[in-house]
Design a protein around this motif. Sequence first.
Motif, PDB file in Angstrom:
ATOM      1  N   SER A   1      17.394   7.331   8.479  1.00  0.00           N
ATOM      2  CA  SER A   1      18.568   6.559   8.860  1.00  0.00           C
ATOM      3  C   SER A   1      18.863   6.645  10.350  1.00  0.00           C
ATOM      4  O   SER A   1      19.747   5.960  10.848  1.00  0.00           O
ATOM      5  N   GLU A   2      18.097   7.479  11.057  1.00  0.00           N
ATOM      6  CA  GLU A   2      18.406   7.708  12.463  1.00  0.00           C
ATOM      7  C   GLU A   2      17.278   7.336  13.425  1.00  0.00           C
ATOM      8  O   GLU A   2      17.525   6.988  14.568  1.00  0.00           O
ATOM      9  N   THR A   3      16.025   7.415  12.964  1.00  0.00           N
ATOM     10  CA  THR A   3      14.900   7.369  13.889  1.00  0.00           C
ATOM     11  C   THR A   3      14.574   5.959  14.339  1.00  0.00           C
ATOM     12  O   THR A   3      14.587   5.024  13.567  1.00  0.00           O
ATOM     13  N   VAL A   4      14.266   5.843  15.618  1.00  0.00           N
ATOM     14  CA  VAL A   4      13.801   4.590  16.200  1.00  0.00           C
ATOM     15  C   VAL A   4      12.434   4.846  16.812  1.00  0.00           C
ATOM     16  O   VAL A   4      12.231   5.826  17.523  1.00  0.00           O
TER      17      VAL A   4
ATOM     18  N   ASP B   1      14.644  -1.389  19.536  1.00  0.00           N
ATOM     19  CA  ASP B   1      15.455  -0.204  19.326  1.00  0.00           C
ATOM     20  C   ASP B   1      16.327  -0.292  18.072  1.00  0.00           C
ATOM     21  O   ASP B   1      17.184   0.557  17.845  1.00  0.00           O
ATOM     22  N   THR B   2      16.115  -1.305  17.263  1.00  0.00           N
ATOM     23  CA  THR B   2      16.897  -1.453  16.047  1.00  0.00           C
ATOM     24  C   THR B   2      16.361  -0.507  14.973  1.00  0.00           C
ATOM     25  O   THR B   2      15.153  -0.398  14.775  1.00  0.00           O
ATOM     26  N   VAL B   3      17.258   0.192  14.292  1.00  0.00           N
ATOM     27  CA  VAL B   3      16.844   1.039  13.185  1.00  0.00           C
ATOM     28  C   VAL B   3      16.559   0.154  11.978  1.00  0.00           C
ATOM     29  O   VAL B   3      17.443  -0.517  11.464  1.00  0.00           O
TER      30      VAL B   3
END
Length: 548
Positions: free
Chosen positions: A160-163, A182-184
Motif C-alpha cells: 500500500s506504500e511502495t512506488v 509515482d502513482t501507487v
Amino acid sequence: MDRSCSRAPRRRAVSGIVALGLAMTALTALPAAACSGRVFLDHDGDGRHDRGEPGLAGVAVSDGHTLVRTGADGRYRLPRGTALHFVVKPAGYVLGRRADGLPAHWARARGACADFALREDPRPAGELRVLLFADSQTRDAQEVEWFRRGIVERARITVSETVIRAGDGAGSTLPSRITVSDTVIPPALGVTLGDITNDDPALYPQLIEAVTSLGLPWLHAPGNHDVDLAAPADAGSLASFHAAFGPDTYAWEEAEASFIVFDDVIWQPYPGRKYIGGLREDQFAFLAAYLRDLPDDRPLVLAAHMPFFDDEPGIQTFRPADRERLFALLQRFEHVLLLTAHGHVQRHFFHEAGTGWHGARPLHEYNAGAACGSYWSGPLDADGIPLSTMADGTPKGWGELRLRGDGAYGLRWFIAEAASDPDTALALHAPQVLRRGSWPGQAVVANVFMGRADTRVEYRIDDGEWMPMVRVDQPDPRLLAENLRDDAAEELRAYDRLPEAAPSTHLWRGRLPTDLAAGEHRIEVRVRDPWRGEDIATTRYRLVDRDR
C-alpha cells in the motif's frame, strides 16, 4: 436397445472393499462421457446463471489436455466428463472466489461440466502489479504462523506504500524495461511458485487462508515438496495438490499479459534422485493448443517451480529435451518472461542457444528467492521470526512484478526483516578499522539482491570520484560472520543455524584506500538498476596510525 442392460443383476455377497474395487475397475474400463457447461456474464455476482445473463463467446476451457472455446451462447463441451477442468480467465473479466478464497476457475465434473461465472473487471488496463511468493515451505503450524506474520502481513503493509521509481536502462542488456509513474498501483494478482508446504499437505488450508487474506486472486504452482511422497509414479503424485488448488497446469489472462502456471516437477520415486524438472505429454498438448491462438506480440509470463537452467555443472535440473520442446513453442513470441524458484537463492539467467533458446534475443528467467529464506532458520528478529538469510546472502522476502501490454516489465525484491526497510536493495560489509598506510587489500562488499551480470555498481570514499566495483563469485562475508558465530557458540543460537555461505551471483567488491587522513571515512555505494533507478547505501571505516 441392448436388452442385456435390462436384465436384473445377479445378487452376490461381496465385501465393501471388493465392491469398491469392482466399481473402480468398471469406471476406469469405460470411456468417460463428454460433458458440457457454460461461461456467462454474472451481472448480479451470485455465481449462478440467471435469466438475462448472457453467455460469453470465445472463452477457453480445458481439462488440462484438450482445449475448447465457448460458442456464441457461451456453451462449451469437453470430451472427458470426469476430468478436473478449468476456464482460462479472459482479460477484462474477474472470477468469483471459492469458499476458501481462491479463484473459482476450476471444477471437477460430477456428471456435468461446470458453469463459470465472470464479471467485468473494473481495473483499468495499462499496468499490472503482481506479488510473487516462492518456497513458503512450512513444516508445521509454527512455520505457517511465521509465514503469515513475516511475509503476508509485511507484504500487506508494503504494497500500500511502495512506488517503483523510473529506471533509465543505462548500460542494460535486458530485453525490456518498465518506466513507472509515482502513482501507487495496487496489486491485482498473486502467484506462489511452488513448495507451498514442506511435504505436509495438511497445512494447505492454513496457507490458503494466509495468502487469500490479501484479497487478491492467488495462483499456485506445485513444487517438489508438494507431491504426495507415497505416490508410486509421477501420475497421481499431485492428488493432494489437486484437491486443494485444482489444476496443476493452466492459463490466466490479464489485459497486459497471459500467465501460464504449470507443474514442472517429474516425480520419480526410486533410489537416487527423487525428481527432475520436466513436462508431461498432456501439458505439451495444452500449451500447444493455448499458444496457437495467441498473437506473436502478446506478452507471456510462465510461472513454475523448477528452474529451466542447470543448477550445478554436470547435473541436469531440467530435462533438456523438454526444455527445448517448450522453448520451441515459445520462440515466436516477442515478450516472454520465466518465473521459477526452488534454489533458496536469487538469480537471473538469460537463455540462449546453449540452453535451447533460439529467439531473437535472450530469454530472461527470474529465479526468485524464498519466502522461508533458508528454511526458517537462524536467530529470531525483533518480531520473533527467524532471520533465515539465504545461502547467497539474500534476506528472505517476496518478489514483485510489474508489466505493461507492450512487453515492458520490472522486477523487485522486498526483504522481510523486522529491523530493515523492506525496500532495501543492497547490503554492505566493510571492516570497521584499518591501519593507515597498510596494503589496500581490504574491501567493501556489496550484495545487490536483484543484481545481474550487467548491473552497474560503483563506490566512492567521502566526496571522491565514483569508481566501478568488480563483480565476484564468493560468499557474502555478512553470512560468513554468522557462520563463525554459530561455530563458536557452545549452545545452539536458534532452532536451526543459518546455512553455510555459498558463492553469490550478485556480489561486488571495491578496495578501500589506506592512504587517506587518519579518522573516519564514509563509503557510498550506488547501484543503477534499469527497473528501479538509483539506490545508494552507506557505511564507514576508520584509519588509525599504529606503532609497532
